[in-house]
Each structure stands twice: as structure tokens, then as C-alpha cells.
Design a protein around this motif. Structure first.
Motif, PDB file in Angstrom:
ATOM      1  N   VAL A   9       0.855  -1.183   0.000  1.00  0.00           N
ATOM      2  CA  VAL A   9       0.000   0.000   0.000  1.00  0.00           C
ATOM      3  C   VAL A   9       0.887   1.228   0.000  1.00  0.00           C
ATOM      4  O   VAL A   9       1.831   1.326   0.778  1.00  0.00           O
ATOM      5  CB  VAL A   9      -0.919  -0.003   1.242  1.00  0.00           C
ATOM      6  CG1 VAL A   9      -1.725   1.271   1.309  1.00  0.00           C
ATOM      7  CG2 VAL A   9      -1.829  -1.206   1.214  1.00  0.00           C
ATOM      8  N   ASP A  10       0.575   2.148  -0.879  1.00  0.00           N
ATOM      9  CA  ASP A  10       1.312   3.402  -0.966  1.00  0.00           C
ATOM     10  C   ASP A  10       0.409   4.509  -0.453  1.00  0.00           C
ATOM     11  O   ASP A  10      -0.564   4.858  -1.114  1.00  0.00           O
ATOM     12  CB  ASP A  10       1.719   3.661  -2.427  1.00  0.00           C
ATOM     13  CG  ASP A  10       2.518   4.945  -2.572  1.00  0.00           C
ATOM     14  OD1 ASP A  10       2.847   5.563  -1.535  1.00  0.00           O
ATOM     15  OD2 ASP A  10       2.806   5.332  -3.712  1.00  0.00           O
ATOM     16  N   PRO A  11       0.672   5.062   0.770  1.00  0.00           N
ATOM     17  CA  PRO A  11      -0.205   6.073   1.332  1.00  0.00           C
ATOM     18  C   PRO A  11      -0.239   7.358   0.521  1.00  0.00           C
ATOM     19  O   PRO A  11      -1.196   8.117   0.602  1.00  0.00           O
ATOM     20  CB  PRO A  11       0.357   6.310   2.730  1.00  0.00           C
ATOM     21  CG  PRO A  11       1.756   5.841   2.684  1.00  0.00           C
ATOM     22  CD  PRO A  11       1.822   4.780   1.631  1.00  0.00           C
ATOM     23  N   ALA A  12       0.792   7.619  -0.257  1.00  0.00           N
ATOM     24  CA  ALA A  12       0.816   8.852  -1.037  1.00  0.00           C
ATOM     25  C   ALA A  12      -0.042   8.747  -2.287  1.00  0.00           C
ATOM     26  O   ALA A  12      -0.350   9.740  -2.913  1.00  0.00           O
ATOM     27  CB  ALA A  12       2.253   9.203  -1.424  1.00  0.00           C
ATOM     28  N   GLY A  13      -0.424   7.551  -2.656  1.00  0.00           N
ATOM     29  CA  GLY A  13      -1.300   7.383  -3.805  1.00  0.00           C
ATOM     30  C   GLY A  13      -0.564   7.142  -5.104  1.00  0.00           C
ATOM     31  O   GLY A  13      -1.155   6.829  -6.105  1.00  0.00           O
ATOM     32  N   GLY A  14       0.755   7.235  -5.123  1.00  0.00           N
ATOM     33  CA  GLY A  14       1.522   7.025  -6.343  1.00  0.00           C
ATOM     34  C   GLY A  14       2.004   5.599  -6.437  1.00  0.00           C
ATOM     35  O   GLY A  14       1.585   4.722  -5.707  1.00  0.00           O
ATOM     36  N   GLY A  15       2.917   5.332  -7.319  1.00  0.00           N
ATOM     37  CA  GLY A  15       3.459   3.998  -7.467  1.00  0.00           C
ATOM     38  C   GLY A  15       4.439   3.688  -6.355  1.00  0.00           C
ATOM     39  O   GLY A  15       4.901   4.562  -5.640  1.00  0.00           O
ATOM     40  N   ALA A  16       4.781   2.425  -6.228  1.00  0.00           N
ATOM     41  CA  ALA A  16       5.709   1.995  -5.190  1.00  0.00           C
ATOM     42  C   ALA A  16       7.116   2.462  -5.553  1.00  0.00           C
ATOM     43  O   ALA A  16       7.579   2.268  -6.672  1.00  0.00           O
ATOM     44  CB  ALA A  16       5.668   0.483  -5.049  1.00  0.00           C
ATOM     45  N   ASP A  17       7.798   3.076  -4.601  1.00  0.00           N
ATOM     46  CA  ASP A  17       9.161   3.562  -4.790  1.00  0.00           C
ATOM     47  C   ASP A  17      10.091   2.616  -4.026  1.00  0.00           C
ATOM     48  O   ASP A  17      10.058   2.579  -2.795  1.00  0.00           O
ATOM     49  CB  ASP A  17       9.275   4.992  -4.252  1.00  0.00           C
ATOM     50  CG  ASP A  17      10.668   5.562  -4.385  1.00  0.00           C
ATOM     51  OD1 ASP A  17      11.555   4.890  -4.927  1.00  0.00           O
ATOM     52  OD2 ASP A  17      10.858   6.704  -3.916  1.00  0.00           O
ATOM     53  N   PRO A  18      10.919   1.849  -4.741  1.00  0.00           N
ATOM     54  CA  PRO A  18      11.788   0.877  -4.054  1.00  0.00           C
ATOM     55  C   PRO A  18      12.729   1.541  -3.046  1.00  0.00           C
ATOM     56  O   PRO A  18      13.014   0.974  -2.003  1.00  0.00           O
ATOM     57  CB  PRO A  18      12.573   0.217  -5.177  1.00  0.00           C
ATOM     58  CG  PRO A  18      11.921   0.618  -6.451  1.00  0.00           C
ATOM     59  CD  PRO A  18      11.064   1.795  -6.182  1.00  0.00           C
ATOM     60  N   LEU A  19      13.203   2.746  -3.345  1.00  0.00           N
ATOM     61  CA  LEU A  19      14.089   3.444  -2.409  1.00  0.00           C
ATOM     62  C   LEU A  19      13.335   3.835  -1.139  1.00  0.00           C
ATOM     63  O   LEU A  19      13.871   3.723  -0.034  1.00  0.00           O
ATOM     64  CB  LEU A  19      14.700   4.681  -3.068  1.00  0.00           C
ATOM     65  CG  LEU A  19      15.646   4.402  -4.239  1.00  0.00           C
ATOM     66  CD1 LEU A  19      16.114   5.711  -4.869  1.00  0.00           C
ATOM     67  CD2 LEU A  19      16.834   3.581  -3.766  1.00  0.00           C
ATOM     68  N   ALA A  20      12.088   4.271  -1.294  1.00  0.00           N
ATOM     69  CA  ALA A  20      11.274   4.634  -0.139  1.00  0.00           C
ATOM     70  C   ALA A  20      10.975   3.403   0.712  1.00  0.00           C
ATOM     71  O   ALA A  20      11.039   3.454   1.938  1.00  0.00           O
ATOM     72  CB  ALA A  20       9.975   5.295  -0.589  1.00  0.00           C
ATOM     73  N   GLU A  21      10.682   2.295   0.040  1.00  0.00           N
ATOM     74  CA  GLU A  21      10.409   1.062   0.774  1.00  0.00           C
ATOM     75  C   GLU A  21      11.635   0.603   1.545  1.00  0.00           C
ATOM     76  O   GLU A  21      11.541   0.159   2.687  1.00  0.00           O
ATOM     77  CB  GLU A  21       9.937  -0.036  -0.184  1.00  0.00           C
ATOM     78  CG  GLU A  21       8.531   0.190  -0.687  1.00  0.00           C
ATOM     79  CD  GLU A  21       8.060  -0.904  -1.629  1.00  0.00           C
ATOM     80  OE1 GLU A  21       8.695  -1.982  -1.663  1.00  0.00           O
ATOM     81  OE2 GLU A  21       7.046  -0.681  -2.298  1.00  0.00           O
ATOM     82  N   GLU A  22      12.799   0.724   0.941  1.00  0.00           N
ATOM     83  CA  GLU A  22      14.044   0.340   1.609  1.00  0.00           C
ATOM     84  C   GLU A  22      14.299   1.260   2.809  1.00  0.00           C
ATOM     85  O   GLU A  22      14.711   0.806   3.879  1.00  0.00           O
ATOM     86  CB  GLU A  22      15.223   0.394   0.618  1.00  0.00           C
ATOM     87  CG  GLU A  22      16.578   0.138   1.239  1.00  0.00           C
ATOM     88  CD  GLU A  22      16.713  -1.238   1.893  1.00  0.00           C
ATOM     89  OE1 GLU A  22      17.558  -1.381   2.792  1.00  0.00           O
ATOM     90  OE2 GLU A  22      15.963  -2.169   1.528  1.00  0.00           O
ATOM     91  N   ARG A  23      14.042   2.548   2.650  1.00  0.00           N
ATOM     92  CA  ARG A  23      14.234   3.502   3.759  1.00  0.00           C
ATOM     93  C   ARG A  23      13.315   3.191   4.928  1.00  0.00           C
ATOM     94  O   ARG A  23      13.741   3.179   6.077  1.00  0.00           O
ATOM     95  CB  ARG A  23      13.960   4.928   3.266  1.00  0.00           C
ATOM     96  CG  ARG A  23      15.196   5.753   3.203  1.00  0.00           C
ATOM     97  CD  ARG A  23      14.950   7.136   2.667  1.00  0.00           C
ATOM     98  NE  ARG A  23      14.753   8.055   3.772  1.00  0.00           N
ATOM     99  CZ  ARG A  23      13.989   9.114   3.725  1.00  0.00           C
ATOM    100  NH1 ARG A  23      13.330   9.418   2.635  1.00  0.00           N
ATOM    101  NH2 ARG A  23      13.886   9.902   4.757  1.00  0.00           N
TER     102      ARG A  23
END
Length: 185
Positions: A9-23
Motif C-alpha cells: 500500500v502506498d499512502p501517497a497514492g503514487g506507485g511503489a518507490d523501491p528506495l522509499a520502501e528500503e528507507r
């Protein structure tokens, strides 16, 4: 929030960002344990509540990931502040709601025509009343056995009406607890 193809689930509404997920994964690995202990202390050891507050704290970190420092080690102060605020908000919300009242199970009350059950119930209530404080017992007898109004009970007992109401409330709760403990014995 929107679901992305991989099921996250992406709370921002955009696509999944692998760097954000890793962070966020690194933030979780670094701070979940210490934050859990911190929140457990704030909730006086209520582990379930601490876990809920931890989840809310990390969700807020996920939602504000772009505003947080890139270095995971510098996120700690922000996370502890958010966790503290989440705990305070939860405590305020609990105080704002009236306490839940457990009502007796009416299916366990004896049928009207059953004299033996009625006799057993009367005996149990008498024994339960004997275990209450004299003040609570006197108020309950006035209100429930003599059928007095609050004002009449206050006049007979020589106490304010508010005290009658308070003693009736706590007396019924105590009687319920006593009867429950007698039943389980």
C-alpha cells in the motif's frame, strides 16, 4: 492510499518507490524495538496498546518519508516525538469516551415462575450485600428494597443526593463483583 501491483500500500497514492520502501524498512529495523519499549513504558506496560501506537507512529513516518532526513540515524528524534504525541492523543481519546459498563447477562436470570431459583438468587444477594460496606449497603437497601427515590433515600440517610447516587453506582458495581466471585467459587 492506493494498492500497487505487488500488493503493498502506498499512502501517497503514487506507485511503489523501491528506495522509499528500503528507507522505511531500515527505519523499522532500527527503531521498532526501542520505540516499542518506549511506548510500552508510556502505556504502563499495555503491550497491545503499545503495538498499536508503534504501528501508528511508523505509518506516520511512511506518510512523511519525503520530509524526513535521508540518514536513518537522524530520524530518531522525530520518531520519538511522534510516538509520544500519538500516545498522548490515544490517552486523551480514552478519557473522552465514557467507561464501558458491563451489563449482567439477562439470559442467566431465573424464570419468573421458578421459586427455587428465586430463593437461591435472594440468598446470593443477601450474602453479597453482607460483604458490601455499610454505606453502600444502606443506599442499596433504600433504593432497591424500600423503593425510595434518591431524594427520599438522602433524607432518610442524612446524606446529600449526589452521595446517594455515587454510593448506589459503586454499590451496584461492588455487588456485581461480589456476586460474580461467589458464582465462580
Amino acid at each position: 492510499m492506493t494498492a500497487v501491483p505487488d500488493g503493498t500500500v502506498d499512502p501517497a497514492g503514487g506507485g511503489a518507490d523501491p528506495l522509499a520502501e528500503e528507507r522505511i524498512r531500515r527505519i523499522h529495523e532500527t527503531y521498532a524495538g526501542p520505540l516499542s519499549g518506549f511506548l510500552s513504558r508510556l502505556t504502563m506496560g499495555d503491550r497491545a496498546l503499545a503495538e498499536d501506537l508503534l504501528q501508528e507512529t511508523l505509518l506516520r513516518a511512511w506518510r512523511n518519508l519525503d520530509a524526513l532526513p535521508q540518514d536513518v540515524e537522524k530520524v530518531g528524534a522525530w520518531l520519538y516525538t511522534v510516538a509520544r504525541n500519538v500516545a498522548i492523543d490515544a490517552a486523551r481519546a480514552r478519557r473522552a469516551r465514557p467507561p464501558e459498563v458491563n451489563l449482567p447477562d439477562l439470559t442467566r436470570l431465573p424464570a419468573r415462575g421458578d421459586a427455587v431459583d428465586r430463593m437461591v438468587t435472594v440468598q446470593a444477594v443477601r450474602q453479597g450485600l453482607a460483604r458490601l460496606s455499610p454505606e453502600h449497603r444502606a443506599v442499596l437497601v433504600e433504593l432497591y428494597f424500600r423503593g425510595s427515590s434518591t431524594a427520599e433515600a438522602a433524607a432518610r440517610l442524612g446524606i446529600p443526593e449526589g452521595t446517594v447516587k455515587s454510593r448506589a453506582y459503586y454499590g451496584v458495581r461492588s455487588l456485581h463483583a461480589v456476586l460474580g466471585s461467589m458464582e465462580s467459587s
